[in-house]
Enzyme design. Sequence first.
Site, PDB file in Angstrom:
ATOM      1  CG  ASP A 191      -0.609   0.182  -3.764  1.00 55.81           C
ATOM      2  OD1 ASP A 191      -0.210   0.959  -2.878  1.00 55.81           O
ATOM      3  OD2 ASP A 191      -1.751  -0.327  -3.775  1.00 55.81           O
TER       4      ASP A 191
HETATM    5  N1  URA Z   1      -5.356   2.826  -3.799  1.00 57.53           N
HETATM    6  C1  URA Z   1      -4.713   1.637  -3.840  1.00 57.53           C
HETATM    7  O1  URA Z   1      -5.174   0.649  -3.295  1.00 57.53           O
HETATM    8  N2  URA Z   1      -3.548   1.580  -4.509  1.00 57.53           N
HETATM    9  C2  URA Z   1      -2.996   2.635  -5.146  1.00 57.53           C
HETATM   10  O2  URA Z   1      -1.933   2.509  -5.742  1.00 57.53           O
HETATM   11  C3  URA Z   1      -3.681   3.869  -5.085  1.00 57.53           C
HETATM   12  C4  URA Z   1      -4.877   3.936  -4.413  1.00 57.53           C
END
Ligand code: URA
Length: 259
Positions: A104
Amino acid sequence: MERADKYICSKTGISRKEIRDIFKNGKIIINGIVIKDPAFKVNPAQDCVLADGIKLSYRDKTYIMLNKPDGYVCSTRDGRSETVISLVPQQMYNKDLFPAGRLDKDSRGFVFITDDGDLAHRMLSPKKHVAKYYLVRLASDYKESYESFFEEGIRIGEDEICLPARVRGMPGQPRYAFVELYEGKFHQVKRMFESVENSVEMLFRTQIGNLSIDVELGVGECLEMLHKDVENLTTSSDFFESFERTKEKFWAYLINNKL
Ligand code: URA
């Protein structure tokens, strides 16, 4: 074999117009010899190609480890935000690079960037059983009860049930947990902790397959990976061994990467 000008443009993003001048000015060196003919034929797997001092081959493919900062998106293009590709230094850059797998925008840590689609597929397909590991800081203290919920396959949406996953609390760090996943659903780790009535304040990816992020790699820095490290990306890993490794490196992560 392919034309040198075409090959160099594809690896660097230099335009076909600019490349003619670079050849003319004697800045292309192939196997130690200045080449001025743009139509000269190269074998990228064997020939050593230097364009304006930047080494483009022996190796046909590029493999990069990035320590992703908060605020960058894992895509090749984005109208609004900076992408992780913008963090790749010029001497490692080619226009075919892409991030293999997503973190993310507000997540940090190990992002693998490559132009090798086959390897990316082997790394990302749940069928290939390559684990990804995350250190998270939670809003409330970790509870041991999470372990069986995660192992049974936790529900994160009406129709979404996760594959069995593993989690452990970090000893002496009540709000930190270590997670192993074999898939990558949208916001998966965050949604898993929401399902157990906690929430993730910070997420840092520490490891892909059997390869941990280099603790010396500064935030936003890239490292061109060695062949043996690339192999480790698709090698199966052991949860408890990976957990031990992360516990040993925890303070280095905390100090260098501001977990
Ligand atoms: N899970 C998440 O919630 N965010 C990420 O960036 C990777 C795995």
